[in-house]
Design a protein around this motif. Structure first.
Motif, PDB file in Angstrom:
ATOM      1  N   TRP A  41       0.837  -1.205   0.000  1.00  0.00           N
ATOM      2  CA  TRP A  41       0.000   0.000   0.000  1.00  0.00           C
ATOM      3  C   TRP A  41       0.874   1.258   0.000  1.00  0.00           C
ATOM      4  O   TRP A  41       0.658   2.194  -0.769  1.00  0.00           O
ATOM      5  CB  TRP A  41      -0.909   0.006   1.229  1.00  0.00           C
ATOM      6  CG  TRP A  41      -2.025   1.009   1.182  1.00  0.00           C
ATOM      7  CD1 TRP A  41      -1.964   2.302   0.748  1.00  0.00           C
ATOM      8  CD2 TRP A  41      -3.386   0.796   1.574  1.00  0.00           C
ATOM      9  NE1 TRP A  41      -3.181   2.924   0.864  1.00  0.00           N
ATOM     10  CE2 TRP A  41      -4.075   2.022   1.371  1.00  0.00           C
ATOM     11  CE3 TRP A  41      -4.075  -0.284   2.104  1.00  0.00           C
ATOM     12  CZ2 TRP A  41      -5.424   2.176   1.686  1.00  0.00           C
ATOM     13  CZ3 TRP A  41      -5.419  -0.138   2.410  1.00  0.00           C
ATOM     14  CH2 TRP A  41      -6.087   1.080   2.183  1.00  0.00           C
ATOM     15  N   SER A  45       0.788   3.890  -3.147  1.00  0.00           N
ATOM     16  CA  SER A  45      -0.097   5.010  -2.841  1.00  0.00           C
ATOM     17  C   SER A  45       0.701   6.303  -2.665  1.00  0.00           C
ATOM     18  O   SER A  45       1.778   6.309  -2.058  1.00  0.00           O
ATOM     19  CB  SER A  45      -0.889   4.725  -1.558  1.00  0.00           C
ATOM     20  OG  SER A  45      -1.631   5.850  -1.163  1.00  0.00           O
ATOM     21  N   ASP A  47      -0.648   8.698  -0.968  1.00  0.00           N
ATOM     22  CA  ASP A  47      -1.165   9.262   0.281  1.00  0.00           C
ATOM     23  C   ASP A  47      -0.663   8.539   1.522  1.00  0.00           C
ATOM     24  O   ASP A  47      -0.847   9.031   2.639  1.00  0.00           O
ATOM     25  CB  ASP A  47      -2.703   9.222   0.281  1.00  0.00           C
ATOM     26  CG  ASP A  47      -3.299  10.024  -0.872  1.00  0.00           C
ATOM     27  OD1 ASP A  47      -2.748  11.104  -1.164  1.00  0.00           O
ATOM     28  OD2 ASP A  47      -4.280   9.563  -1.464  1.00  0.00           O
ATOM     29  N   VAL A  48      -0.069   7.362   1.353  1.00  0.00           N
ATOM     30  CA  VAL A  48       0.385   6.565   2.497  1.00  0.00           C
ATOM     31  C   VAL A  48       1.870   6.286   2.350  1.00  0.00           C
ATOM     32  O   VAL A  48       2.305   5.691   1.362  1.00  0.00           O
ATOM     33  CB  VAL A  48      -0.391   5.236   2.606  1.00  0.00           C
ATOM     34  CG1 VAL A  48       0.160   4.386   3.753  1.00  0.00           C
ATOM     35  CG2 VAL A  48      -1.879   5.504   2.812  1.00  0.00           C
ATOM     36  N   THR A  60      -3.195   6.333   9.102  1.00  0.00           N
ATOM     37  CA  THR A  60      -3.168   6.527   7.656  1.00  0.00           C
ATOM     38  C   THR A  60      -4.462   5.995   7.049  1.00  0.00           C
ATOM     39  O   THR A  60      -5.331   5.467   7.762  1.00  0.00           O
ATOM     40  CB  THR A  60      -1.975   5.782   7.027  1.00  0.00           C
ATOM     41  OG1 THR A  60      -2.213   4.366   7.082  1.00  0.00           O
ATOM     42  CG2 THR A  60      -0.680   6.093   7.755  1.00  0.00           C
ATOM     43  N   ASP A  61      -4.555   6.097   5.736  1.00  0.00           N
ATOM     44  CA  ASP A  61      -5.732   5.558   5.038  1.00  0.00           C
ATOM     45  C   ASP A  61      -5.803   4.039   5.144  1.00  0.00           C
ATOM     46  O   ASP A  61      -6.842   3.450   4.816  1.00  0.00           O
ATOM     47  CB  ASP A  61      -5.693   5.962   3.559  1.00  0.00           C
ATOM     48  CG  ASP A  61      -5.924   7.450   3.361  1.00  0.00           C
ATOM     49  OD1 ASP A  61      -6.404   8.110   4.309  1.00  0.00           O
ATOM     50  OD2 ASP A  61      -5.617   7.966   2.259  1.00  0.00           O
ATOM     51  N   ALA A  62      -4.707   3.413   5.573  1.00  0.00           N
ATOM     52  CA  ALA A  62      -4.678   1.952   5.702  1.00  0.00           C
ATOM     53  C   ALA A  62      -5.160   1.478   7.068  1.00  0.00           C
ATOM     54  O   ALA A  62      -5.007   0.303   7.405  1.00  0.00           O
ATOM     55  CB  ALA A  62      -3.264   1.431   5.439  1.00  0.00           C
ATOM     56  N   ARG A  63      -5.727   2.384   7.853  1.00  0.00           N
ATOM     57  CA  ARG A  63      -6.148   2.022   9.206  1.00  0.00           C
ATOM     58  C   ARG A  63      -7.109   0.847   9.230  1.00  0.00           C
ATOM     59  O   ARG A  63      -6.979  -0.063  10.054  1.00  0.00           O
ATOM     60  CB  ARG A  63      -6.811   3.222   9.897  1.00  0.00           C
ATOM     61  CG  ARG A  63      -7.366   2.877  11.286  1.00  0.00           C
ATOM     62  CD  ARG A  63      -7.880   4.107  12.009  1.00  0.00           C
ATOM     63  NE  ARG A  63      -8.973   4.753  11.285  1.00  0.00           N
ATOM     64  CZ  ARG A  63      -9.500   5.919  11.652  1.00  0.00           C
ATOM     65  NH1 ARG A  63      -9.031   6.562  12.710  1.00  0.00           N
ATOM     66  NH2 ARG A  63     -10.487   6.446  10.949  1.00  0.00           N
ATOM     67  N   ASP A  64      -8.096   0.834   8.344  1.00  0.00           N
ATOM     68  CA  ASP A  64      -9.087  -0.247   8.366  1.00  0.00           C
ATOM     69  C   ASP A  64      -8.426  -1.603   8.093  1.00  0.00           C
ATOM     70  O   ASP A  64      -8.853  -2.619   8.657  1.00  0.00           O
ATOM     71  CB  ASP A  64     -10.187   0.016   7.340  1.00  0.00           C
ATOM     72  CG  ASP A  64     -11.077   1.189   7.734  1.00  0.00           C
ATOM     73  OD1 ASP A  64     -11.021   1.610   8.905  1.00  0.00           O
ATOM     74  OD2 ASP A  64     -11.819   1.694   6.860  1.00  0.00           O
TER      75      ASP A  64
END
Length: 235
Positions: A41, A45, A47-48, A60-64
């Motif tokens: 990721w 990405s 953004d991350v 980050t956006d990968a939290r989930d």
């Protein structure tokens, strides 16, 4: 109306063994996929970025992905049943600690310091797994020939050492220098040691056919807690 096909005792044993195999696979695959997915990721990405710790991806956006995989591994550990009551309790505790790691986040980037609950849960998770190996990981080795049992025993001691040393080393680095690339990869190495244990245990159980023999009632625990062939298993 067609009659349903009969399910034999052998079929039921196969279903039970498949369930245990699936749980072991879920535990190992989840722990292995976590750093792999996060690294990929971060690589693809804009953004991350690669974080200074695995837990840092919570912000980050990968939290989930981080939360979902860690919780899934925790639930699978709680659902899994070992070969003794003590092992069950330790695996349940490890599962709860994994869920705490996922839901009680590490300190946000730039804040400094450490979230003691998160850090204690993360270290405790690996130490509890190591303790379960020391106390109960060898219960099924008696079903193998001595030479093969010895090889698995050595592997378990090595993995136990890694499961103790690597998380403590990660905690020391986090305390002294904070998040870093080195910290991320040490945490990843600890997860790989965790995965290696479950893969090794699965291989051992496959070699000894322990699950099948237990379901068939041809092995049982002796006075020392070791699994031994029963009279039915020797006949």
């Amino acid at each position: 109306m067609p009659r349903p096909s009969m399910v034999t005792a052998s079929d039921l044993r196969s279903f039970m063994m498949a369930t245990y195999f699936a749980l072991r696979l879920m535990i190992a695959a989840g722990a292995l996929l976590l750093p792999v997915v996060l690294v990929i990721w971060a690589a693809v990405s804009d953004d991350v970025d690669l974080q200074g710790s695995i837990s840092g991806f919570y912000y980050t956006d990968a939290r989930d992905v981080f939360v979902g995989i860690v919780v899934a591994v925790g639930v699978a550990l709680i659902a899994y049943r070992g070969y003794s009551v003590g092992e069950n309790w330790l695996l349940n505790l490890a599962g709860v600690l994994a869920i705490v790691v996922a839901l009680v986040p590490t300190t946000p980037p730039g804040d400094g310091g450490m979230n003691l609950v998160h850090t204690a849960a993360a270290i405790g998770f690996f130490l509890v797994i190591a303790l379960s190996i020391v106390l109960y990981g060898r219960l099924t080795l008696s079903l193998l020939d001595p030479a093969e049992a010895q090889r698995f025993s050595v592997a378990y001691w090595i993995l136990t050492a890694l499961l103790v040393v690597l998380p403590i080393l990660a905690a020391v680095i986090a305390h002294r220098t904070g998040p870093s690339t080195a910290l991320f990869w040490i945490e990843t190495a600890a997860l790989i040691a965790f995965v290696a244990f479950w893969v090794t245990k699965t291989a051992e159980l496959w070699r000894s056919d322990a699950d099948q023999r237990i379901c068939a009632g041809t092995v049982a625990c002796d006075a020392t807690g070791q699994l031994q062939a029963t009279d039915a298993g020797r006949s």
